[in-house]
Design a protein around this motif. Structure first.
Motif, PDB file in Angstrom:
ATOM      1  N   PRO A   1     130.016  -9.833  34.757  1.00  0.00           N
ATOM      2  CA  PRO A   1     129.924 -10.819  35.841  1.00  0.00           C
ATOM      3  C   PRO A   1     129.036 -10.364  36.994  1.00  0.00           C
ATOM      4  N   MET A   2     128.062  -9.469  36.724  1.00  0.00           N
ATOM      5  CA  MET A   2     127.189  -8.991  37.810  1.00  0.00           C
ATOM      6  C   MET A   2     126.261 -10.094  38.291  1.00  0.00           C
TER       7      MET A   2
ATOM      8  N   TRP B   1     135.191  -5.720  32.195  1.00  0.00           N
ATOM      9  CA  TRP B   1     135.140  -7.193  32.228  1.00  0.00           C
ATOM     10  C   TRP B   1     134.732  -7.651  30.836  1.00  0.00           C
TER      11      TRP B   1
ATOM     12  N   VAL C   1     122.866   5.104  40.679  1.00  0.00           N
ATOM     13  CA  VAL C   1     121.698   4.225  40.530  1.00  0.00           C
ATOM     14  C   VAL C   1     120.702   4.492  41.659  1.00  0.00           C
TER      15      VAL C   1
ATOM     16  N   MET D   1     118.323 -11.232  48.247  1.00  0.00           N
ATOM     17  CA  MET D   1     118.618 -10.599  49.535  1.00  0.00           C
ATOM     18  C   MET D   1     117.324 -10.287  50.285  1.00  0.00           C
TER      19      MET D   1
ATOM     20  N   VAL E   1     121.366 -10.476  44.308  1.00  0.00           N
ATOM     21  CA  VAL E   1     120.681  -9.293  44.848  1.00  0.00           C
ATOM     22  C   VAL E   1     119.174  -9.575  44.968  1.00  0.00           C
TER      23      VAL E   1
ATOM     24  N   ALA F   1     131.426  -2.253  36.255  1.00  0.00           N
ATOM     25  CA  ALA F   1     130.623  -2.186  37.479  1.00  0.00           C
ATOM     26  C   ALA F   1     130.095  -0.761  37.630  1.00  0.00           C
TER      27      ALA F   1
ATOM     28  N   ALA G   1     121.285  -7.855  34.627  1.00  0.00           N
ATOM     29  CA  ALA G   1     122.530  -7.221  34.178  1.00  0.00           C
ATOM     30  C   ALA G   1     123.409  -8.285  33.547  1.00  0.00           C
ATOM     31  N   ARG G   2     124.371  -7.832  32.768  1.00  0.00           N
ATOM     32  CA  ARG G   2     125.292  -8.759  32.095  1.00  0.00           C
ATOM     33  C   ARG G   2     126.337  -9.266  33.088  1.00  0.00           C
TER      34      ARG G   2
ATOM     35  N   PHE H   1     115.900  -6.313  38.603  1.00  0.00           N
ATOM     36  CA  PHE H   1     116.787  -5.898  37.507  1.00  0.00           C
ATOM     37  C   PHE H   1     117.620  -7.066  36.973  1.00  0.00           C
TER      38      PHE H   1
ATOM     39  N   CYS I   1     133.607  -5.463  43.340  1.00  0.00           N
ATOM     40  CA  CYS I   1     133.624  -4.995  41.953  1.00  0.00           C
ATOM     41  C   CYS I   1     133.262  -3.516  41.829  1.00  0.00           C
ATOM     42  N   HIS I   2     132.408  -3.000  42.696  1.00  0.00           N
ATOM     43  CA  HIS I   2     131.876  -1.642  42.498  1.00  0.00           C
ATOM     44  C   HIS I   2     132.708  -0.556  43.174  1.00  0.00           C
TER      45      HIS I   2
END
Ligand code: HEC
Length: 161
Positions: A105-106, A68, A83, A114, A111, A77, A102-103, A100, A43-44
């Motif tokens: 589809p993040m 999206w 960042v 991880m 994350v 994205a 996020a909205r 963090f 996505c990014h």
């Protein structure tokens, strides 16, 4: 801290199992792999999905102008190079990445889950990527028309019966 390649020893393994310490590498090289295997480029990074995973280094993790759209509005994205630079250090990036929100589809929850060595490596990779470039377009609230192309994430169509 200032080196590009370090090793984190997982001492818990030693303490509890009597096994040799597991060495988890922290490096930009490993971060590059994490970005691929964790799907961040999907996505990014512009054109990555469409080209079957061809990574243009000039575009890597710079965000995209493809929106999206769903009940949450229209999201873009983010430019992860910006960042990472805003956070300013590996430790600050780690703390941010753990918490963090996020909205869609993040998948921010992925994350959060991880490993520390994944996140530290990801930071080293992102800051190694060169000039940061421009931010992705601003979030557009529900009901407002975006000025960019966007994908509509519609509710699923259920089979009848
Ligand atoms: C399915 C698409 C998708 C995937 C996969 C994805 N992202 Fe995102 N990401 C987005 C979108 C869209 C946003 C913007 C969300 C918003 O506006 O709230 C975002 C936002 C973020 C943000 C917040 C940026 C800010 O402005 O503070 C971070 C950090 C981030 N993504 C990191 C990652 C990482 C790391 C990965 C890989 C593990 C990843 N993303 C995978 C779509 C995605």
């Amino acid at each position: 801290m200032g080196t590009n390649r370090r090793t984190v020893f997982v001492l818990a393994t030693l303490a509890f199992m009597g096994a040799p310490a597991v060495a988890a590498e922290v490096s930009a090289k490993r971060g590059a792999q994490v970005a691929v295997t964790s799907g961040c480029h999907d996505c990014h990074t512009a054109n990555y999905l469409e080209t079957g995973g061809t990574l243009d280094p000039a575009l890597a993790l710079k965000g995209t102008v493809l929106g999206w759209q769903g009940p949450w509005g229209t999201t873009y994205a983010a430019n992860l190079r910006l960042v990472a630079r805003e956070k300013g250090s590996e430790d600050a990036f780690l703390a941010y990445a753990r918490t963090f929100q996020a909205r869609p589809p993040m998948p921010f929850f992925n994350v959060h889950a991880m490993d520390e060595s994944d996140l530290r490596s990801l930071y080293l990779y992102i800051v190694s990527l060169g000039e940061a470039g421009d931010p992705a377009p601003e979030y557009v609230p529900p009901g407002e028309e975006p000025k960019t192309p966007y994908i509509v994430v519609a509710p699923p169509t259920m089979p009848k019966g």
